[in-house]
Motif scaffolding. Structure first.
Motif, PDB file in Angstrom:
ATOM      1  N   LYS A  78       0.896  -1.212   0.073  1.00 20.87           N
ATOM      2  CA  LYS A  78       0.139  -0.070   0.077  1.00 20.87           C
ATOM      3  C   LYS A  78       0.829   1.211  -0.011  1.00 20.87           C
ATOM      4  O   LYS A  78       0.899   2.131  -0.946  1.00 20.87           O
ATOM      5  N   THR A  79       1.796   1.194   0.969  1.00 18.57           N
ATOM      6  CA  THR A  79       2.598   2.340   1.107  1.00 18.57           C
ATOM      7  C   THR A  79       3.526   2.724  -0.236  1.00 18.57           C
ATOM      8  O   THR A  79       3.699   3.772  -0.844  1.00 18.57           O
ATOM      9  N   VAL A  80       4.022   1.686  -0.874  1.00 16.47           N
ATOM     10  CA  VAL A  80       4.687   1.482  -2.215  1.00 16.47           C
ATOM     11  C   VAL A  80       3.810   2.100  -3.151  1.00 16.47           C
ATOM     12  O   VAL A  80       4.228   2.982  -3.899  1.00 16.47           O
ATOM     13  N   GLY A  81       2.660   1.891  -3.209  1.00 20.71           N
ATOM     14  CA  GLY A  81       1.846   2.102  -4.276  1.00 20.71           C
ATOM     15  C   GLY A  81       1.519   3.552  -4.314  1.00 20.71           C
ATOM     16  O   GLY A  81       1.453   4.235  -5.325  1.00 20.71           O
ATOM     17  N   GLU A  82       1.135   4.279  -3.006  1.00 21.73           N
ATOM     18  CA  GLU A  82       1.133   5.561  -2.533  1.00 21.73           C
ATOM     19  C   GLU A  82       2.264   6.262  -3.263  1.00 21.73           C
ATOM     20  O   GLU A  82       2.487   7.391  -3.835  1.00 21.73           O
ATOM     21  N   PHE A  83       3.543   5.721  -2.663  1.00 24.48           N
ATOM     22  CA  PHE A  83       4.757   6.690  -2.859  1.00 24.48           C
ATOM     23  C   PHE A  83       4.886   6.448  -4.676  1.00 24.48           C
ATOM     24  O   PHE A  83       5.589   7.576  -5.019  1.00 24.48           O
ATOM     25  N   LEU A  84       4.697   5.414  -4.993  1.00 20.85           N
ATOM     26  CA  LEU A  84       4.982   5.250  -6.435  1.00 20.85           C
ATOM     27  C   LEU A  84       3.801   5.948  -7.409  1.00 20.85           C
ATOM     28  O   LEU A  84       3.889   6.087  -8.662  1.00 20.85           O
ATOM     29  N   GLN A  85       2.759   6.348  -6.722  1.00 23.87           N
ATOM     30  CA  GLN A  85       1.484   6.713  -7.253  1.00 23.87           C
ATOM     31  C   GLN A  85       1.177   5.762  -8.341  1.00 23.87           C
ATOM     32  O   GLN A  85       0.905   6.312  -9.595  1.00 23.87           O
ATOM     33  N   LEU A  86       0.833   4.606  -8.377  1.00 22.28           N
ATOM     34  CA  LEU A  86       0.436   3.558  -9.080  1.00 22.28           C
ATOM     35  C   LEU A  86      -0.856   3.944  -9.312  1.00 22.28           C
ATOM     36  O   LEU A  86      -1.612   4.071  -8.304  1.00 22.28           O
ATOM     37  N   PRO A  87      -1.326   3.556 -10.644  1.00 24.54           N
ATOM     38  CA  PRO A  87      -2.562   3.612 -10.765  1.00 24.54           C
ATOM     39  C   PRO A  87      -3.512   2.509 -10.234  1.00 24.54           C
ATOM     40  O   PRO A  87      -2.704   1.373  -9.707  1.00 24.54           O
ATOM     41  N   PRO A  88      -4.898   2.734  -9.793  1.00 27.11           N
ATOM     42  CA  PRO A  88      -5.419   1.667  -8.966  1.00 27.11           C
ATOM     43  C   PRO A  88      -5.340   0.231  -9.661  1.00 27.11           C
ATOM     44  O   PRO A  88      -5.364  -0.686  -9.033  1.00 27.11           O
ATOM     45  N   GLU A  89      -5.198   0.152 -10.901  1.00 24.34           N
ATOM     46  CA  GLU A  89      -5.265  -1.195 -11.597  1.00 24.34           C
ATOM     47  C   GLU A  89      -3.794  -1.832 -11.430  1.00 24.34           C
ATOM     48  O   GLU A  89      -3.700  -3.115 -11.966  1.00 24.34           O
ATOM     49  N   HIS A  90      -2.804  -1.197 -10.994  1.00 21.42           N
ATOM     50  CA  HIS A  90      -1.677  -1.784 -10.678  1.00 21.42           C
ATOM     51  C   HIS A  90      -1.315  -2.418  -9.452  1.00 21.42           C
ATOM     52  O   HIS A  90      -1.596  -1.744  -8.549  1.00 21.42           O
ATOM     53  N   MET A  91      -0.691  -3.487  -9.475  1.00 13.00           N
ATOM     54  CA  MET A  91      -0.380  -3.851  -8.103  1.00 13.00           C
ATOM     55  C   MET A  91       1.260  -4.311  -8.217  1.00 13.00           C
ATOM     56  O   MET A  91       1.970  -4.797  -9.100  1.00 13.00           O
ATOM     57  N   LEU A  92       1.818  -4.255  -6.876  1.00 11.57           N
ATOM     58  CA  LEU A  92       3.306  -4.407  -6.515  1.00 11.57           C
ATOM     59  C   LEU A  92       3.352  -5.936  -6.538  1.00 11.57           C
ATOM     60  O   LEU A  92       2.730  -6.649  -6.027  1.00 11.57           O
ATOM     61  N   PHE A  93       4.132  -6.737  -7.468  1.00  4.21           N
ATOM     62  CA  PHE A  93       4.551  -8.188  -7.355  1.00  4.21           C
ATOM     63  C   PHE A  93       5.759  -8.065  -6.315  1.00  4.21           C
ATOM     64  O   PHE A  93       5.872  -8.853  -5.257  1.00  4.21           O
ATOM     65  N   SER A  94       7.011  -7.494  -6.749  1.00  4.75           N
ATOM     66  CA  SER A  94       8.062  -7.630  -6.148  1.00  4.75           C
ATOM     67  C   SER A  94       9.155  -6.663  -6.143  1.00  4.75           C
ATOM     68  O   SER A  94       9.110  -6.008  -7.063  1.00  4.75           O
ATOM     69  N   GLY A  95       9.814  -6.216  -5.020  1.00  7.81           N
ATOM     70  CA  GLY A  95      10.953  -5.464  -5.294  1.00  7.81           C
ATOM     71  C   GLY A  95      12.309  -6.130  -5.570  1.00  7.81           C
ATOM     72  O   GLY A  95      12.332  -7.354  -5.848  1.00  7.81           O
ATOM     73  N   MET A  96      13.033  -5.440  -5.803  1.00 16.30           N
ATOM     74  CA  MET A  96      14.679  -5.843  -5.989  1.00 16.30           C
ATOM     75  C   MET A  96      15.711  -4.998  -5.632  1.00 16.30           C
ATOM     76  O   MET A  96      15.582  -3.780  -6.024  1.00 16.30           O
ATOM     77  N   ALA A  97      16.482  -5.238  -4.934  1.00 13.03           N
ATOM     78  CA  ALA A  97      17.744  -4.463  -4.555  1.00 13.03           C
ATOM     79  C   ALA A  97      18.792  -4.722  -5.683  1.00 13.03           C
ATOM     80  O   ALA A  97      18.972  -5.768  -6.139  1.00 13.03           O
ATOM     81  N   LEU A  98      19.590  -3.481  -5.931  1.00  5.78           N
ATOM     82  CA  LEU A  98      20.443  -3.598  -7.211  1.00  5.78           C
ATOM     83  C   LEU A  98      21.621  -2.835  -6.515  1.00  5.78           C
ATOM     84  O   LEU A  98      21.503  -1.760  -6.335  1.00  5.78           O
ATOM     85  N   GLY A  99      23.001  -3.365  -6.809  1.00  2.00           N
ATOM     86  CA  GLY A  99      24.128  -2.667  -6.505  1.00  2.00           C
ATOM     87  C   GLY A  99      25.375  -3.540  -6.569  1.00  2.00           C
ATOM     88  O   GLY A  99      25.386  -4.374  -7.017  1.00  2.00           O
ATOM     89  N   TYR A 100      26.223  -2.964  -5.949  1.00  7.23           N
ATOM     90  CA  TYR A 100      27.627  -3.852  -5.745  1.00  7.23           C
ATOM     91  C   TYR A 100      27.574  -4.741  -4.340  1.00  7.23           C
ATOM     92  O   TYR A 100      27.424  -4.091  -3.535  1.00  7.23           O
ATOM     93  N   ARG A 101      28.281  -5.827  -4.596  1.00  4.55           N
ATOM     94  CA  ARG A 101      28.142  -6.747  -3.439  1.00  4.55           C
ATOM     95  C   ARG A 101      29.017  -6.585  -2.513  1.00  4.55           C
ATOM     96  O   ARG A 101      30.227  -6.098  -2.882  1.00  4.55           O
ATOM     97  N   ASP A 102      28.770  -6.387  -1.170  1.00  3.27           N
ATOM     98  CA  ASP A 102      29.735  -6.363  -0.150  1.00  3.27           C
ATOM     99  C   ASP A 102      30.415  -7.692  -0.182  1.00  3.27           C
ATOM    100  O   ASP A 102      29.957  -8.792   0.516  1.00  3.27           O
ATOM    101  N   GLU A 103      31.777  -7.859  -0.529  1.00  2.00           N
ATOM    102  CA  GLU A 103      32.464  -8.993  -0.743  1.00  2.00           C
ATOM    103  C   GLU A 103      32.844  -9.646   0.636  1.00  2.00           C
ATOM    104  O   GLU A 103      33.157 -11.020   1.081  1.00  2.00           O
ATOM    105  N   ASN A 104      32.919  -8.794   1.761  1.00  2.34           N
ATOM    106  CA  ASN A 104      33.186  -9.236   2.887  1.00  2.34           C
ATOM    107  C   ASN A 104      32.321  -9.562   3.985  1.00  2.34           C
ATOM    108  O   ASN A 104      32.346  -9.966   4.973  1.00  2.34           O
ATOM    109  N   HIS A 105      30.796  -9.320   3.506  1.00  2.00           N
ATOM    110  CA  HIS A 105      30.061  -9.687   4.483  1.00  2.00           C
ATOM    111  C   HIS A 105      29.519 -11.254   4.502  1.00  2.00           C
ATOM    112  O   HIS A 105      29.236 -11.922   3.529  1.00  2.00           O
ATOM    113  N   PRO A 106      29.562 -11.876   5.613  1.00  2.00           N
ATOM    114  CA  PRO A 106      29.393 -13.260   5.537  1.00  2.00           C
ATOM    115  C   PRO A 106      27.919 -13.922   4.905  1.00  2.00           C
ATOM    116  O   PRO A 106      27.991 -14.711   4.533  1.00  2.00           O
ATOM    117  N   ILE A 107      27.237 -12.914   5.220  1.00  2.00           N
ATOM    118  CA  ILE A 107      25.425 -13.383   4.474  1.00  2.00           C
ATOM    119  C   ILE A 107      25.743 -13.603   2.905  1.00  2.00           C
ATOM    120  O   ILE A 107      25.355 -14.497   2.364  1.00  2.00           O
TER     121      ILE A 107
END
Ligand SMILES: Cc1cc2nc3c(=O)[nH]c(=O)nc-3n(C[C@H](O)[C@H](O)[C@H](O)COP(=O)(O)O)c2cc1C
Length: 223
Positions: A175-204
């Protein structure tokens, strides 16, 4: 990088460096991902990319709301079937256990697990956020088209030296994503995705998830 290398090196990255991603790179990825096939060539995907000041603003809105509602909003769809049967149930369990093992969070430590889950809502520190949406009048075949589109984005990201994490968890804030992006009512969010450079040192980011052997899911006849 060939396709096999892109597939092999893609993994769900859950810790990113803050380094920004040039707009030209994001555009190049999306330009190429347009070639994704879809039934009837409907191209049912809609993607919203957010970085910099608008992303900071969005994340602060989420942080504010999460204090009052740590579990987010009611998702618009079930991320998993309510009664997850075997073999899927065990696979899901194993994947979570393996992930928490990389950061040494035992099963009993629910607060630490919740803290990690909440990192979803910071895009794991990634500088670029993508939101994949579709028209709510579309059916399962079009959802699968959007999935293919997302996979192409993830593989193309590898070609540009970037990593990703697909995030259905964002459906908890649809709901908050839809408001922020001003999605038209017929659109719905399926999934987010993070994009960037990997932290090579993080154990996860050392997690390499299992896959079932071919014999378990494939049937070949007539060879
Ligand atoms: C559509 C989709 C949504 C996902 N949503 C999340 C998510 O919200 N949070 C998360 O940490 N991982 C998420 N994942 C990552 C999966 O857990 C991951 O793909 C799976 O465990 C296999 O691991 P791998 O991506 O490292 O190969 C998602 C993956 C897909 C394909």
């Amino acid at each position: 990088m060939n396709v096999s290398e892109a597939i092999d090196s893609r993994m769900s990255c859950r810790a990113f460096l803050p380094a920004s991603v040039p707009e030209a790179t994001v555009r190049a990825i999306l330009e190429q991902a347009r070639r994704t096939p879809s039934g009837g060539n409907l191209q049912p995907w809609w993607v919203h990319v957010v970085t910099g000041a608008p992303l900071a603003e969005f994340l602060s809105i989420i942080r504010g709301k999460a204090m009052a509602a740590p579990r987010g909003e009611t998702p618009e769809y079930d991320i998993y079937p309510r009664d997850l049967v075997e073999p899927y149930r065990s696979r899901r369990y194993k994947c979570a256990e393996d992930m928490y093992a990389t950061i040494q969070v035992p099963r009993e430590d629910k607060p630490a697990r919740l803290r990690h889950f909440a990192r979803n809502f910071e895009f794991f520190g990634a500088p670029v956020a993508l939101f994949f949406c579709l028209d709510r009048r579309m059916g399962p075949p079009q959802w699968s088209d959007v999935g293919m589109f997302m996979q192409n984005v993830m593989l193309l990201a590898r070609e540009h030296g970037l990593h990703t994490c697909a995030q259905e968890a964002w459906s908890h804030w649809a709901k908050t994503v839809g408001e922020f992006l001003q999605l038209p009512p017929e659109h719905m969010l399926f999934s987010g995705m993070a994009l960037g450079y990997r932290d090579e040192n993080h154990p996860i980011n050392r997690l390499r998830t299992d896959r079932a052997p071919l014999e378990e899911f494939a049937t070949l006849r007539g060879f």
